[in-house]
Structures are given as C-alpha cells and as structure tokens.
Design an enzyme around this catalytic site. Structure first.
Site, PDB file in Angstrom:
ATOM      1  N   PRO A  59      23.913  11.561   8.477  1.00  0.00           N
ATOM      2  CA  PRO A  59      24.887  10.799   7.701  1.00  0.00           C
ATOM      3  C   PRO A  59      26.234  10.623   8.400  1.00  0.00           C
ATOM      4  O   PRO A  59      26.574  11.406   9.288  1.00  0.00           O
ATOM      5  CB  PRO A  59      25.061  11.642   6.430  1.00  0.00           C
ATOM      6  N   VAL A  60      26.975   9.580   7.978  1.00  0.00           N
ATOM      7  CA  VAL A  60      28.328   9.360   8.496  1.00  0.00           C
ATOM      8  C   VAL A  60      29.336   9.303   7.341  1.00  0.00           C
ATOM      9  O   VAL A  60      30.422   8.753   7.489  1.00  0.00           O
ATOM     10  CB  VAL A  60      28.425   8.072   9.362  1.00  0.00           C
ATOM     11  N   ARG A  97      23.333   7.126  18.452  1.00  0.00           N
ATOM     12  CA  ARG A  97      24.039   7.351  17.211  1.00  0.00           C
ATOM     13  C   ARG A  97      25.521   7.645  17.426  1.00  0.00           C
ATOM     14  O   ARG A  97      26.384   7.263  16.644  1.00  0.00           O
ATOM     15  CB  ARG A  97      23.349   8.531  16.529  1.00  0.00           C
ATOM     16  N   ARG A 109      18.609  11.148  28.898  1.00  0.00           N
ATOM     17  CA  ARG A 109      19.825  10.958  28.100  1.00  0.00           C
ATOM     18  C   ARG A 109      20.813  12.094  28.350  1.00  0.00           C
ATOM     19  O   ARG A 109      22.014  11.914  28.181  1.00  0.00           O
ATOM     20  CB  ARG A 109      19.491  10.906  26.601  1.00  0.00           C
ATOM     21  N   ASP A 161      22.178  22.539  19.531  1.00  0.00           N
ATOM     22  CA  ASP A 161      21.663  21.825  20.704  1.00  0.00           C
ATOM     23  C   ASP A 161      20.897  22.710  21.676  1.00  0.00           C
ATOM     24  O   ASP A 161      20.313  22.196  22.637  1.00  0.00           O
ATOM     25  CB  ASP A 161      22.809  21.121  21.455  1.00  0.00           C
ATOM     26  N   GLN A 169      31.283  11.444   6.081  1.00  0.00           N
ATOM     27  CA  GLN A 169      32.591  12.070   6.320  1.00  0.00           C
ATOM     28  C   GLN A 169      33.479  11.193   7.206  1.00  0.00           C
ATOM     29  O   GLN A 169      34.701  11.178   7.043  1.00  0.00           O
ATOM     30  CB  GLN A 169      32.418  13.452   6.966  1.00  0.00           C
ATOM     31  N   ASN A 192      28.527  15.247  25.968  1.00  0.00           N
ATOM     32  CA  ASN A 192      29.103  15.027  24.642  1.00  0.00           C
ATOM     33  C   ASN A 192      30.632  15.012  24.637  1.00  0.00           C
ATOM     34  O   ASN A 192      31.238  14.599  23.646  1.00  0.00           O
ATOM     35  CB  ASN A 192      28.573  16.079  23.656  1.00  0.00           C
ATOM     36  N   CYS A 219      17.483   9.602  13.107  1.00  0.00           N
ATOM     37  CA  CYS A 219      16.911   9.788  14.434  1.00  0.00           C
ATOM     38  C   CYS A 219      15.605  10.549  14.269  1.00  0.00           C
ATOM     39  O   CYS A 219      15.176  10.801  13.151  1.00  0.00           O
ATOM     40  CB  CYS A 219      17.883  10.514  15.360  1.00  0.00           C
ATOM     41  N   VAL A 238      22.186  23.538  10.581  1.00  0.00           N
ATOM     42  CA  VAL A 238      23.032  22.390  10.972  1.00  0.00           C
ATOM     43  C   VAL A 238      22.178  21.118  10.950  1.00  0.00           C
ATOM     44  O   VAL A 238      22.581  20.097  10.389  1.00  0.00           O
ATOM     45  CB  VAL A 238      23.676  22.602  12.366  1.00  0.00           C
TER      46      VAL A 238
HETATM   47  N1  EPU Z   1      27.339  15.508   8.736  1.00  0.00           N
HETATM   48  C1  EPU Z   1      27.431  14.990   7.458  1.00  0.00           C
HETATM   49  N2  EPU Z   1      28.203  13.876   7.276  1.00  0.00           N
HETATM   50  C2  EPU Z   1      28.867  13.271   8.291  1.00  0.00           C
HETATM   51  C3  EPU Z   1      28.767  13.799   9.588  1.00  0.00           C
HETATM   52  C4  EPU Z   1      27.978  14.931   9.784  1.00  0.00           C
HETATM   53  O1  EPU Z   1      26.842  15.502   6.515  1.00  0.00           O
HETATM   54  O2  EPU Z   1      29.549  12.271   8.059  1.00  0.00           O
HETATM   55  C5  EPU Z   1      26.546  16.739   8.961  1.00  0.00           C
HETATM   56  C6  EPU Z   1      25.351  16.526   9.865  1.00  0.00           C
HETATM   57  O3  EPU Z   1      24.231  16.056   9.149  1.00  0.00           O
HETATM   58  C7  EPU Z   1      25.173  17.903  10.442  1.00  0.00           C
HETATM   59  C8  EPU Z   1      26.598  18.453  10.540  1.00  0.00           C
HETATM   60  O4  EPU Z   1      27.364  17.653   9.670  1.00  0.00           O
HETATM   61  O5  EPU Z   1      24.459  18.696   9.529  1.00  0.00           O
HETATM   62  C9  EPU Z   1      27.215  18.417  11.936  1.00  0.00           C
HETATM   63  O6  EPU Z   1      27.111  17.109  12.481  1.00  0.00           O
HETATM   64  P1  EPU Z   1      28.172  16.540  13.523  1.00  0.00           P
HETATM   65  O7  EPU Z   1      28.871  15.383  12.905  1.00  0.00           O
HETATM   66  O8  EPU Z   1      29.013  17.675  14.012  1.00  0.00           O
HETATM   67  O9  EPU Z   1      27.240  16.024  14.703  1.00  0.00           O
HETATM   68  P2  EPU Z   1      27.471  14.754  15.627  1.00  0.00           P
HETATM   69  O10 EPU Z   1      28.910  14.611  15.938  1.00  0.00           O
HETATM   70  O11 EPU Z   1      26.745  13.610  15.078  1.00  0.00           O
HETATM   71  C10 EPU Z   1      27.327  16.092  17.856  1.00  0.00           C
HETATM   72  C11 EPU Z   1      26.505  16.051  19.110  1.00  0.00           C
HETATM   73  C12 EPU Z   1      25.100  16.527  18.810  1.00  0.00           C
HETATM   74  C13 EPU Z   1      25.165  17.906  18.207  1.00  0.00           C
HETATM   75  C14 EPU Z   1      26.090  17.937  16.972  1.00  0.00           C
HETATM   76  C15 EPU Z   1      26.301  19.315  16.390  1.00  0.00           C
HETATM   77  C16 EPU Z   1      27.405  14.194  20.364  1.00  0.00           C
HETATM   78  C17 EPU Z   1      27.188  12.863  20.940  1.00  0.00           C
HETATM   79  N3  EPU Z   1      26.440  14.694  19.617  1.00  0.00           N
HETATM   80  O12 EPU Z   1      26.707  15.216  16.935  1.00  0.00           O
HETATM   81  O13 EPU Z   1      24.467  16.587  20.089  1.00  0.00           O
HETATM   82  O14 EPU Z   1      23.875  18.319  17.819  1.00  0.00           O
HETATM   83  O15 EPU Z   1      27.380  17.421  17.349  1.00  0.00           O
HETATM   84  O16 EPU Z   1      26.905  20.152  17.306  1.00  0.00           O
HETATM   85  O17 EPU Z   1      28.432  14.803  20.602  1.00  0.00           O
HETATM   86  C18 EPU Z   1      22.698  16.494  21.624  1.00  0.00           C
HETATM   87  O18 EPU Z   1      23.509  16.494  22.566  1.00  0.00           O
HETATM   88  O19 EPU Z   1      21.469  16.732  21.791  1.00  0.00           O
HETATM   89  C19 EPU Z   1      23.163  16.236  20.262  1.00  0.00           C
HETATM   90  C20 EPU Z   1      22.385  15.775  19.315  1.00  0.00           C
END
Ligand code: EPU
Length: 427
Positions: A125-126, A95, A399, A308, A128, A25, A119, A330
């Site tokens: 969501p994105v 994603r 992965r 994770d 933010q 990551n 997923c 989370v």
């Molecule tokens: N969230 C929102 N809106 C957004 C972005 C996130 O509501 O625009 C929420 C998510 O739904 C979640 C929280 O914020 O509840 C945290 O999500 P975050 O954005 O931090 O997650 P991510 O960046 O999409 C990364 C890792 C994930 C890991 C999460 C949390 C990578 C590629 N992925 O995802 O890793 O679970 O941070 O630590 O870095 C994995 O490796 O198995 C994996 C899924």
C-alpha cells in the site's frame, strides 16, 4: 527480455575479499531527489543495476538528462520538468518509482503518478504517502489508476505516520524541501536510506533536521544548488554475502561496508556461532569449521533485522540442524522463496508470516526466482549443495546484485550464466 538462467555448482567454501556495491535503495530516492535542483548533480557510488536504469528512464521522461562519468559515477541535470506525468508503463516496472510524486509536486506544483500496485509477495500500500501529502496541504485525487497531486503554495504542517515507512518518509521529504513552509514529520523512518537522502538534500542546501531520529523538521528553501555526493554501501547486499559465507562455512572479507548498518544481521549470525570482526569499512565473517546453531528471527524496520535478508536467512537456516523460527511481519507475504527451497529439500512449514524451519541437507534442483531477495535465497541454498542448481528469473537478481556470477566466481564459487544463443540472421 528473458535472460539465461544462473548456474551454480556448490559444495565449495568461499574465500577472499568482496567489495560491496553501493546501495540500490539509497540510490533510487537520491536520483529522484536530483530532480529538485535545476543545476547539475554528480553522484558517486551508483550501482549498475536494472532498478537504477528504470529510475533513470523515469527521470529522463520528466526532464532529467544523465551521463555516466565513471564506473559508478553519474551526472544528472534537470533544467526543467518537461512532463509532470509518470506513466504506468514506467512506474509499473518498479514500485519504488512512486516517490517521484513528491519530487515532481515540489518542483512543478502538480504531478500525476500511476498507482504502483502489488508485487509477487502481495499488496504494497501507499496510503501513508497519500495521507502525508494531504495532511501537509496537497490536494490529491485518484482516478483511472492514477494519483494526481497539486499544491497551492508551499506545503506545511505536521504529519504523524501511522507506521514506519521508508518510501512514505522519502515521498513526504521530497515534497516538502522547496518553498517557504515548515513541515514536521513524526514517527518518520530512521532507515539508513532515509538518512542518506537527507544528507544528500542538505548537501544541496536543503534544511532538514533530525536525520536518524523519528522526528524530522523540514524548512522549505527557495531552490537547491548542484553538487556532488557519495552514496552509502548496500547493507542488504552485504547481509547477503555475510549469510553466503555462513551457509558455506567460509571466511569472507567484505570491503566498502558500514558495519554500523549491519548490527542486527551480525548479532544473529553471532548468536548462531559465526565470528564477525568489524573495522571501519570492513567486515570479516568467519564460519569455518563451525557447528552453527538454529535461531529465531523477527523482522523489523531499521535498526531491527531487515525483511530484505529474511529469505536469505531462511535459506541458511534450512541447512542448520535444529528448529528455527523466522517471522516477517513487515511483509507477511514475502514467502515466494519457500516453495523453491522446498524443491531443494528444505523442511519449512508456513503459517501466516511464520516459517518453522527444520535444518538439514539441501540438494540441487532447477528453481525459479519470483523476486529479488527470493533469488538471493536460492543462490545461497545452491552454494551449499554438491550438484548443479539452475536458477531461472535472473532478471530479478539483476535488479539488486551487480555482476553477480562474476563476483561469486571471484570468491571461489562455481557460478556461470551461459550467453544467450542468438538466432543466425541467415537462418
Ligand atoms: N506500508 C503501508 N502503507 C504505506 C507504506 C508502507 O502500510 O503507505 C507498510 C508496508 O506494507 C510494509 C511497511 O509499511 O509493511 C514498510 O514498508 P516501506 O514503506 O518501509 O517499504 P518501501 O519503502 O516500499 C523499502 C525497500 C524495500 C524494503 C522495505 C522495508 C526500496 C526501493 N525498497 O520499500 O526493499 O523491503 O523498504 O525495509 O527502498 C528490496 O530491496 O528487495 C526491497 C523490497
């Protein structure tokens, strides 16, 4: 491609050293960040994982060329962005690809990226990411399943994230590094992968202050130079092996680790009765002859207990007598491991994002991983059972875990993945 399942015959203790792979990551955003420079960038510590190959395909599509220059070393070069569009066929595979929006926008002034969608464990969501880029001056439109972003001049201003998001923070940083604006991100993620991205970008000449704090200040620079960088070890893989050691009541030495990235996991395992010994880049996990105690866990963003390793911890707790409660606010739907662990005899009841786990003995069964960390939970459960467990869905394990069967064997596990039988061309 359908891969042959992973077979595991458990009931053995594990022993020896396991070298932890470089962080998946951290690698993904750093590979994307290399698109911001027109000069070659060499990365050391890039794990050979299918997610890494997916992001390399996407980087290639937009103009990056790469060459492996060592087992875990990679040179990337993006003289120019040749396509500002990241298509659905590539983004939908992973994603995390969505952060390419910020990088292409910064380098080329415009970008179109498919919506990543959900997923196996629910919507992701994105909002933010999009709100941050808009607040900093980008124009963003949504059409036909795509987000298109454009900027006139440099991004600038302040954005306060409504919640801690790793990917959202990555995207906003990537979008803000080039130019002559000043961007302040408040309530930014302090995750280790965000810090590694910032350290990498600063090593190429970016001016980002505040790494590891919730407020980041990014002063735009006209261009980034090339360089060389070593990526941090994978704390989630380390956590997985720590839990595997506890589940098999074994002693394992993890090398290439950052113990300071694993404090929450070490603390919980310590509370359960596992001994953890830390040195600079090693961790010794000793659970031999221990009567482990049940614990309660609630996931949080870093430095809290990581989502994770929630499924892996559920698998461990399913073998520890007594009642444990595991909550994952989370990712409230990250529960695909539960039904499979139940097939192996686990006593878990679910209500919302809460699992109530009554520990007992598990048995072997054919099971299927529906996502990466669920797969990890299943191999940990399998390591505790006498019989043969067959885990389908190996593409998910690939992965995030490099050469898993081979590395499990190297610490004494009976794990193998039969080679696929290829049809004879003459048949
Ligand atoms: N969230 C929102 N809106 C957004 C972005 C996130 O509501 O625009 C929420 C998510 O739904 C979640 C929280 O914020 O509840 C945290 O999500 P975050 O954005 O931090 O997650 P991510 O960046 O999409 C990364 C890792 C994930 C890991 C999460 C949390 C990578 C590629 N992925 O995802 O890793 O679970 O941070 O630590 O870095 C994995 O490796 O198995 C994996 C899924």
């Amino acid at each position: 491609m359908h891969l042959t399942p992973l077979h595991l015959r458990g009931g053995r203790t594990l022993s020896g050293d396991v070298a932890i792979q470089p962080s998946k990551n951290a690698a993904l955003p750093i590979i994307v960040a290399s698109l911001l420079s027109s000069e070659p960038v060499t990365l050391h510590g890039v794990a050979r994982l299918s997610d890494v190959y997916t992001i390399l395909d996407l980087a290639h599509h937009v103009g990056a060329r790469h060459a492996w220059v060592g087992p875990h070393s990679l040179t990337l070069h993006t003289p120019e962005i040749v396509s500002t569009v990241a298509p659905y066929s590539l983004v939908s595979k992973m994603r995390a690809s969505f952060i390419i929006l910020g990088a292409i926008l910064a380098r080329a002034g415009e970008a179109t990226v498919s919506m990543p969608g959900g997923c196996a464990w629910g919507p992701r969501p994105v909002d933010q990411h999009v709100k941050a880029l808009r607040a900093l001056g980008a124009e963003i439109s949504e059409d036909g399943g795509n987000f298109s972003a454009a900027r006139r001049g440099s991004l600038g201003g302040t954005f306060l994230f409504e919640l801690l998001t790793v990917g959202g923070t990555h995207n906003a940083i990537l979008a803000s590094v080039l130019g002559d604006g000043v961007v302040t991100l408040e309530n930014a993620s302090i995750d280790t992968d965000v810090v590694d991205l910032i350290n990498f970008l600063n090593s190429l000449g970016a001016q980002i202050e505040g790494a590891g704090t919730n407020t980041l200040t990014i002063r735009g620079v006209p261009a980034l130079r090339g360089g060389e960088y070593k990526i941090i070890p994978d704390r989630i893989e380390a956590g997985t092996f720590m839990i595997a050691a506890a589940a098999t009541r074994s002693r394992l030495t993890l090398t290439n680790v950052r113990p300071d990235h694993l404090r929450a996991v070490s603390a919980k395992l310590g509370e359960m009765g596992v001994d953890i010994l830390e040195s600079q880049d090693r961790l010794i996990v000793d659970a031999r002859d221990r009567e482990l105690r049940p614990v309660n866990i609630t996931t949080q963003s870093f430095p809290g207990f990581p989502t994770d390793v929630q499924p892996q911890m559920s698998a461990l707790l399913a073998t520890v007598p007594g009642t444990s409660v595991v909550q994952d606010p989370v990712y409230p739907d990250r529960l695909t491991h539960v039904a499979e662990l139940q097939r192996m005899g686990a006593n878990i009841t679910v209500s919302g994002y809460t699992q109530v786990i009554q520990g007992g003995e598990l048995h072997a069964a054919p099971v299927k991983a529906a996502d990466l960390r669920a797969g990890a939970a299943l191999f940990i459960a399998a390591l505790t059972t006498e019989g043969e467990t067959v885990i389908d869905g190996v593409q998910y394990l690939n992965r995030g875990y490099e050469r898993l069967a081979e590395r499990l064997r190297s610490i004494g596990a009976n794990a193998w993945q039969p080679q696929p039988v290829l049809a004879n061309a003459m048949d």
